[in-house]
Design a protein around this motif. Sequence first.
Motif, short mmCIF file in Angstrom:
data_model
loop_
_atom_site.label_atom_id
_atom_site.label_comp_id
_atom_site.label_asym_id
_atom_site.label_seq_id
_atom_site.Cartn_x
_atom_site.Cartn_y
_atom_site.Cartn_z
N CYS A 200 4.94 -0.79 -4.40
CA CYS A 200 3.93 -1.85 -4.60
C CYS A 200 4.54 -3.05 -5.32
CB CYS A 200 2.76 -1.30 -5.41
SG CYS A 200 1.72 -0.17 -4.50
N ILE A 201 5.40 -2.80 -6.30
CA ILE A 201 6.05 -3.90 -7.02
C ILE A 201 6.90 -4.72 -6.05
CG2 ILE A 201 7.82 -4.43 -8.74
CD1 ILE A 201 6.68 -2.11 -10.39
N VAL A 202 7.67 -4.05 -5.21
CA VAL A 202 8.51 -4.76 -4.25
C VAL A 202 7.64 -5.56 -3.28
CG1 VAL A 202 10.09 -4.43 -2.31
CG2 VAL A 202 10.46 -3.19 -4.44
N TYR A 203 6.58 -4.95 -2.77
CA TYR A 203 5.71 -5.64 -1.81
C TYR A 203 5.05 -6.87 -2.45
CZ TYR A 203 1.60 -6.75 0.93
OH TYR A 203 0.65 -7.43 1.63
N PHE A 204 4.44 -6.69 -3.60
CA PHE A 204 3.71 -7.81 -4.22
C PHE A 204 4.66 -8.88 -4.76
CE2 PHE A 204 0.23 -4.65 -4.51
CZ PHE A 204 -0.68 -5.35 -3.74
N ILE B 218 6.66 -14.33 -3.95
CA ILE B 218 7.79 -15.25 -3.71
C ILE B 218 7.56 -16.05 -2.44
CG2 ILE B 218 10.22 -15.32 -3.06
CD1 ILE B 218 10.65 -13.01 -5.05
N TYR B 219 7.13 -15.39 -1.36
CA TYR B 219 6.88 -16.10 -0.11
C TYR B 219 5.72 -17.08 -0.23
CZ TYR B 219 10.18 -13.14 2.39
OH TYR B 219 11.32 -12.52 2.82
N PRO C 13 1.24 -8.66 -14.39
CA PRO C 13 1.08 -7.21 -14.18
C PRO C 13 2.30 -6.57 -13.48
CG PRO C 13 -0.92 -8.33 -13.54
CD PRO C 13 0.10 -9.38 -13.82
N LEU C 14 2.93 -7.30 -12.58
CA LEU C 14 4.11 -6.76 -11.91
C LEU C 14 5.25 -6.51 -12.91
CD1 LEU C 14 4.21 -8.98 -8.72
CD2 LEU C 14 3.45 -6.61 -8.90
#
Length: 134
Positions: A37-41, A46-47, A75-76
């Motif tokens: 989830c951290i990588v996805y969000f 960033i995008y 939160p991330l």
Amino acid sequence: VVAFRVGPAEALFSASKYDDSFRPHQYLVANVVLIACIVYFTTRTIYLNEAMYSLSRRLFWSDLFSSRNFLDVVPLVMVLFCCVSIDVLLRQRACGEIKDNTVPSCHRIAVVLTTPFLWFRILNYIKIRNKHLA
């Protein structure tokens, strides 16, 4: 929120060396879900900021310090800090490097502060999707 409360938060409160309620498989699955989830969000944020920058630099800089971006990034960072620090704490306890059974207060404070930020992030997402709450 669920993966955070089941993983690092629960592991923190059962971090005693002699506690039998700690479930390492549950902790591992929750941490894998959290890291995914951290990588996805993070990539999503960033995008989004990259797209904002390509539209307008002024819009990007005004949005960079907004409360919405704050609720996206903080939160991330806090979840990542909790995952890593509690994992280090559990490894140190397992290797016998730490003799006492107390949990450092910085870890407790991080978990306590992270949970409401995750809920605020969910409420922010609902507010964006639901026009009646805006």
